[in-house]
Design a protein around this motif. Structure first.
Motif, mmCIF file in Angstrom:
data_model
loop_
_atom_site.group_PDB
_atom_site.id
_atom_site.type_symbol
_atom_site.label_atom_id
_atom_site.label_comp_id
_atom_site.label_asym_id
_atom_site.label_seq_id
_atom_site.Cartn_x
_atom_site.Cartn_y
_atom_site.Cartn_z
ATOM 1 N N ILE A 9 55.671 88.609 25.902
ATOM 2 C CA ILE A 9 55.613 89.628 24.907
ATOM 3 C C ILE A 9 56.667 89.423 23.954
ATOM 4 C CG2 ILE A 9 56.231 92.007 24.931
ATOM 5 C CD1 ILE A 9 54.701 92.659 27.374
ATOM 6 N N VAL A 10 57.836 88.817 24.414
ATOM 7 C CA VAL A 10 58.912 88.924 23.182
ATOM 8 C C VAL A 10 58.799 87.555 22.616
ATOM 9 C CG1 VAL A 10 61.393 88.595 23.335
ATOM 10 C CG2 VAL A 10 60.506 90.293 24.827
ATOM 11 N N LYS A 11 58.507 86.522 23.080
ATOM 12 C CA LYS A 11 58.291 85.069 22.631
ATOM 13 C C LYS A 11 56.963 84.665 21.826
ATOM 14 C CE LYS A 11 62.249 83.889 24.633
ATOM 15 N NZ LYS A 11 63.721 83.361 24.004
ATOM 16 N N ASP A 12 56.053 85.031 22.569
ATOM 17 C CA ASP A 12 54.588 84.629 22.032
ATOM 18 C C ASP A 12 53.904 85.095 20.666
ATOM 19 O OD1 ASP A 12 54.789 82.460 23.907
ATOM 20 O OD2 ASP A 12 53.552 83.558 25.176
ATOM 21 N N PRO A 13 53.173 84.512 19.990
ATOM 22 C CA PRO A 13 53.020 85.363 18.494
ATOM 23 C C PRO A 13 51.638 85.955 19.296
ATOM 24 C CG PRO A 13 52.211 82.808 18.651
ATOM 25 C CD PRO A 13 53.182 83.224 19.763
ATOM 26 N N VAL A 14 51.133 87.249 18.621
ATOM 27 C CA VAL A 14 50.084 87.993 19.111
ATOM 28 C C VAL A 14 49.041 87.341 18.226
ATOM 29 C CG1 VAL A 14 48.801 90.276 18.515
ATOM 30 C CG2 VAL A 14 51.571 90.038 18.820
ATOM 31 N N VAL A 15 47.840 87.068 19.295
ATOM 32 C CA VAL A 15 46.551 86.251 18.859
ATOM 33 C C VAL A 15 45.551 87.654 18.789
ATOM 34 C CG1 VAL A 15 45.072 84.533 19.395
ATOM 35 C CG2 VAL A 15 47.450 84.100 19.864
ATOM 36 N N PHE A 16 44.754 87.674 17.627
ATOM 37 C CA PHE A 16 43.763 88.722 17.576
ATOM 38 C C PHE A 16 42.413 87.937 17.822
ATOM 39 C CE2 PHE A 16 47.251 90.045 15.195
ATOM 40 C CZ PHE A 16 47.389 91.559 15.698
ATOM 41 N N PRO A 17 41.459 88.639 18.334
ATOM 42 C CA PRO A 17 39.994 88.112 18.453
ATOM 43 C C PRO A 17 39.449 87.933 17.018
ATOM 44 C CG PRO A 17 40.384 90.288 19.803
ATOM 45 C CD PRO A 17 41.366 90.013 19.026
ATOM 46 N N GLU A 18 38.521 86.906 16.805
ATOM 47 C CA GLU A 18 37.789 86.447 15.626
ATOM 48 C C GLU A 18 37.123 87.655 15.128
ATOM 49 O OE1 GLU A 18 35.582 83.114 15.721
ATOM 50 O OE2 GLU A 18 37.074 81.909 16.747
ATOM 51 N N HIS A 19 36.623 88.582 16.128
ATOM 52 C CA HIS A 19 35.809 89.506 15.390
ATOM 53 C C HIS A 19 36.396 90.854 14.663
ATOM 54 C CE1 HIS A 19 36.737 91.227 19.430
ATOM 55 N NE2 HIS A 19 36.614 92.375 18.749
ATOM 56 N N VAL A 20 37.781 90.841 14.888
ATOM 57 C CA VAL A 20 38.630 92.011 14.449
ATOM 58 C C VAL A 20 38.834 91.681 12.657
ATOM 59 C CG1 VAL A 20 40.876 92.902 14.174
ATOM 60 C CG2 VAL A 20 40.207 92.047 16.365
ATOM 61 N N SER A 21 38.684 92.788 12.021
ATOM 62 C CA SER A 21 38.625 92.651 10.504
ATOM 63 C C SER A 21 40.125 92.290 9.956
ATOM 64 C CB SER A 21 38.202 94.227 9.832
ATOM 65 O OG SER A 21 39.094 95.034 10.115
ATOM 66 N N GLU A 22 40.200 91.855 8.815
ATOM 67 C CA GLU A 22 41.583 91.445 8.279
ATOM 68 C C GLU A 22 42.432 92.749 8.211
ATOM 69 O OE1 GLU A 22 41.692 89.013 4.712
ATOM 70 O OE2 GLU A 22 39.904 88.061 5.565
ATOM 71 N N ARG A 23 41.742 94.073 7.905
ATOM 72 C CA ARG A 23 42.547 95.158 7.719
ATOM 73 C C ARG A 23 43.142 95.765 9.036
ATOM 74 N NH1 ARG A 23 39.488 99.666 3.887
ATOM 75 N NH2 ARG A 23 38.173 98.060 2.906
ATOM 76 N N PHE A 24 42.242 95.729 9.862
ATOM 77 C CA PHE A 24 42.614 95.814 11.288
ATOM 78 C C PHE A 24 43.743 95.000 11.890
ATOM 79 C CE2 PHE A 24 41.590 96.814 15.689
ATOM 80 C CZ PHE A 24 42.357 98.079 15.942
ATOM 81 N N GLU A 25 43.416 93.863 11.432
ATOM 82 C CA GLU A 25 44.482 92.693 12.158
ATOM 83 C C GLU A 25 45.798 93.222 11.276
ATOM 84 O OE1 GLU A 25 45.219 88.145 12.151
ATOM 85 O OE2 GLU A 25 43.141 88.819 12.482
ATOM 86 N N SER A 26 45.576 93.442 10.115
ATOM 87 C CA SER A 26 47.141 93.446 9.439
ATOM 88 C C SER A 26 47.593 94.638 9.995
ATOM 89 C CB SER A 26 46.688 93.727 7.830
ATOM 90 O OG SER A 26 47.699 94.225 7.032
ATOM 91 N N LEU A 31 52.187 96.776 13.470
ATOM 92 C CA LEU A 31 52.566 97.781 14.640
ATOM 93 C C LEU A 31 53.237 96.980 15.618
ATOM 94 C CD1 LEU A 31 49.622 99.994 14.983
ATOM 95 C CD2 LEU A 31 51.772 100.700 14.195
ATOM 96 N N LEU A 32 52.860 95.675 15.930
ATOM 97 C CA LEU A 32 53.330 94.839 17.058
ATOM 98 C C LEU A 32 54.143 93.955 16.424
ATOM 99 C CD1 LEU A 32 49.639 94.233 18.498
ATOM 100 C CD2 LEU A 32 51.634 96.028 19.353
ATOM 101 N N GLN A 33 54.861 94.194 15.314
ATOM 102 C CA GLN A 33 56.173 93.210 14.986
ATOM 103 C C GLN A 33 57.092 93.397 15.880
ATOM 104 O OE1 GLN A 33 56.902 91.219 12.450
ATOM 105 N NE2 GLN A 33 54.727 91.401 11.698
ATOM 106 N N LYS A 34 57.419 92.115 16.347
ATOM 107 C CA LYS A 34 58.561 92.201 17.492
ATOM 108 C C LYS A 34 59.957 92.230 16.716
ATOM 109 C CE LYS A 34 56.081 88.284 19.636
ATOM 110 N NZ LYS A 34 55.393 89.188 20.573
ATOM 111 N N ASP A 35 60.498 92.252 15.731
ATOM 112 C CA ASP A 35 61.399 92.791 15.033
ATOM 113 C C ASP A 35 61.116 94.282 14.561
ATOM 114 O OD1 ASP A 35 63.734 93.298 13.604
ATOM 115 O OD2 ASP A 35 63.585 91.260 12.193
ATOM 116 N N PRO A 36 61.799 95.288 14.973
ATOM 117 C CA PRO A 36 61.709 96.607 14.768
ATOM 118 C C PRO A 36 61.945 96.834 13.113
ATOM 119 C CG PRO A 36 63.369 96.409 16.332
ATOM 120 C CD PRO A 36 62.902 95.009 16.049
ATOM 121 N N ARG A 37 62.719 96.025 12.481
ATOM 122 C CA ARG A 37 63.200 96.330 11.139
ATOM 123 C C ARG A 37 61.851 95.948 10.359
ATOM 124 N NH1 ARG A 37 68.336 92.593 11.427
ATOM 125 N NH2 ARG A 37 66.552 91.597 12.578
#
Length: 99
Positions: A9-26, A31-37
């Protein structure tokens, strides 16, 4: 183990499925930024394109209001549900606003 899960959770980047729209992925990436700032906060969440009303949304809402006003003013299902829940909570039953 729990330690490998936390490390993932802390180290690996989030990988989104291909069917997720650009807006939803963004939106999710914000929301899932590892750095709270850098994480999206309330003002940014509300201004994100995923949750903004579009012209089509506003047009559909205006048509629904006209339709329900022409049907005796009972209001759309959501409005009726909100008035019913308010009644159950002990509140007064609000009248449907005039179109």
């Amino acid at each position: 183990s729990i330690y490998s899960l936390i490390n993932h959770i802390v180290k690996d980047p989030v990988v989104f499925p291909e069917h997720v729209s650009e807006r939803f992925e963004s939106f999710l990436a914000g929301l899932l930024q590892k750095d709270p700032r850098r994480r999206l906060a309330w003002p940014q969440l509300l201004e994100h394109p995923l949750v903004q009303d579009t012209a089509a949304d506003r047009d559909r809402e205006a048509k629904e209001k006209t339709f329900y006003a022409d049907c005796g003013g009972a209001g759309p299902p959501r409005g009726r549900l909100e008035r019913f829940v308010s009644f159950l909570d002990g509140g007064a039953v609000a009248e449907e606003p005039a179109a």
